[in-house]
Design a protein around this motif. Structure first.
Motif, PDB file in Angstrom:
ATOM      1  N   THR A  94       7.914  -8.240   8.915  1.00  0.00           N
ATOM      2  CA  THR A  94       6.948  -7.901   7.677  1.00  0.00           C
ATOM      3  C   THR A  94       5.581  -7.450   7.936  1.00  0.00           C
ATOM      4  N   PRO A  95       5.186  -6.297   7.483  1.00  0.00           N
ATOM      5  CA  PRO A  95       3.843  -5.854   7.729  1.00  0.00           C
ATOM      6  C   PRO A  95       2.850  -6.934   7.571  1.00  0.00           C
ATOM      7  N   PRO A  96       1.843  -7.284   8.327  1.00  0.00           N
ATOM      8  CA  PRO A  96       0.705  -8.305   8.239  1.00  0.00           C
ATOM      9  C   PRO A  96      -0.134  -8.038   6.818  1.00  0.00           C
ATOM     10  N   GLU A  97      -0.106  -6.954   6.532  1.00  0.00           N
ATOM     11  CA  GLU A  97      -0.820  -6.737   5.105  1.00  0.00           C
ATOM     12  C   GLU A  97      -0.272  -7.479   4.146  1.00  0.00           C
ATOM     13  N   LEU A  98       1.306  -7.647   4.150  1.00  0.00           N
ATOM     14  CA  LEU A  98       1.851  -8.202   3.125  1.00  0.00           C
ATOM     15  C   LEU A  98       2.017  -9.941   3.287  1.00  0.00           C
ATOM     16  N   TRP A  99       1.555 -10.440   4.397  1.00  0.00           N
ATOM     17  CA  TRP A  99       1.829 -11.701   4.710  1.00  0.00           C
ATOM     18  C   TRP A  99       0.882 -12.446   3.540  1.00  0.00           C
TER      19      TRP A  99
END
Length: 412
Positions: free
Chosen positions: A262-267
């Protein structure tokens, strides 16, 4: 003949554990003299023989010399001059380097009994670093003996880190890694295997798909433990509590691999992780030649564990689709494995370990409802070909809808 009981049989006997198999070391003999006594040679790389009556393994005392990288890069020396102590010195851990003579007397040149009593996993000698397989073996013994309080000695852990840094571990064959992993999955505390590997740096080299889960956050509402790596090991622990089945335990270990991508910006959210993890799962299984049955179950659990949790919210048509995708109507054993792995995921969260999981009973009841519908009445109506399949699906949806209403009313 001077024969000594060695290794795991001695260790487990002293611990009061069941002794599953007994191995012997023979001092002062040759292959010819062993065969003359009726022993049958079976060892390819070094002299190992089967007892003519008990069929237990008897190996000539031997020493080893490192000549090439990896766990196969050894020259073996076995002749009547090799002593029992020299043979024991080449072993990995002190608790595995003890022997017993025919009268039951303990031979313990390296302090194995003391380490056994102190619950310590400690290497025998500096030669430990010559065999990278020992990194996995120590982690596996930690998983096996964790319930008894065993821990890896700091100096042994330091050597394991050194071996990883040297790149020795990269020379391990896929078959041996899988063999150790499967045996670790069967241990009482399989999560300890990965904890030890993580601590020495081997997890990142061998299992990067699992290593990248650590430090990845999840919504605290559903995951009080937050960290995906911690949740993964908690799920594995719950799977071990629920079943000895190593296929279920492997599926529990790998169910959330997609969250590592998962891209970190979506965490901390991980939408689509159920399909995102399919590629790393396939790569993991291919790399270590993991049996297809393990891969198939892990894939099903990865895709549908969230659906399993949300059964009360699903439409009857979706429930029928999931049952068909899981092959649940034909493979009850596989479906039960899926339910166990999904249950382990639900319980593998901080503070959730003792929660009930009624979803499993719901799915079993809904499966029975779907199975109650057969094609015979449809064929009797004169339906043919694809029309039978469409009508069968609709009838199953109606049966599942009725069963779900009963479950919601508390009468199912």
């Amino acid at each position: 003949m001077q024969a000594y009981l060695v290794g795991g049989a001695v260790r487990d006997r002293l611990l009061g554990l069941p002794v599953k198999e007994r191995d012997w070391v023979v001092v002062g003999e040759t292959p010819e003299s062993m065969e003359g006594m009726g022993f049958k040679r079976v060892g390819k790389d070094f002299p190992v023989f089967l007892h003519p009556k008990t069929h237990e393994e008897y190996a000539l005392a031997r020493t080893e010399r490192k000549v090439a990288p990896g766990h196969r890069g050894f020259v073996v020396h076995a002749d009547p001059s090799v002593t029992l102590e020299e043979d024991l010195r080449r072993r990995d851990l002190t608790i595995n380097a003890m022997a017993m003579d025919a009268e039951g007397r303990l031979i313990d040149p390296f302090g194995g009994l003391k380490d056994l009593q102190n619950r310590v996993l400690r290497h025998v000698s500096e030669a430990f670093v010559e065999d990278p397989l020992r990194v996995l073996r120590v982690a596996r013994f930690a998983a096996k003996l964790a319930p008894l309080g065993f821990k890896v000695a700091p100096e042994t852990l330091a050597l394991m880190r050194q071996m990883v840094a040297m790149g020795e571990i990269d020379a391990l064959t896929p078959e041996r890694v899988w063999q150790e992993l499967e045996r670790a999955l069967a241990a009482p505390d399989p999560a300890k295997f990965f904890e030890v590997l993580k601590e020495c740096g081997a997890n990142a080299r061998l299992f990067p798909e699992i290593e990248r889960l650590f430090g990845v956050p999840q919504p605290v509402r559903w995951h009080p433990e937050i960290d995906t790596g911690i949740h993964t090991l908690m799920t594995l622990t719950q799977a071990a509590r629920l079943t000895p089945d190593t296929q279920v335990r492997f599926a529990a270990l790998t169910h959330d691999l997609g969250k590592g991508l998962t891209p970190p910006e979506l965490w901390p959210h991980h939408r689509g992780h159920e399909t995102l993890g399919l590629k790393p799962l396939a790569e993991l299984c291919q790399r270590f030649k993991i049996p297809r049955a393990y891969h198939r179950l892990a894939e099903k659990v990865m895709r549908y564990h969230d659906a399993c949790h949300k059964v009360e919210e699903l439409r009857p048509a979706t429930i029928v689709e999931v049952l068909c995708a899981l092959d649940a109507l034909r493979d009850e054993q596989g479906f039960e494995r899926f339910l166990l792995a999904s249950m382990a995921d639900a319980l593998g969260r901080k503070g959730w370990e003792e929660r009930p999981y009624p979803q499993a009973q719901w799915w079993r009841a809904l499966r029975r409802a779907a199975l109650s519908v057969t094609a015979a009445p449809l064929l009797a109506q004169g339906l043919e070909g694809s029309a039978v399949g469409r009508a069968l699906r609709q009838a199953r949806i109606r049966a599942v809808a009725e069963a779900k209403r009963r479950l919601q009313a508390g009468t199912g």
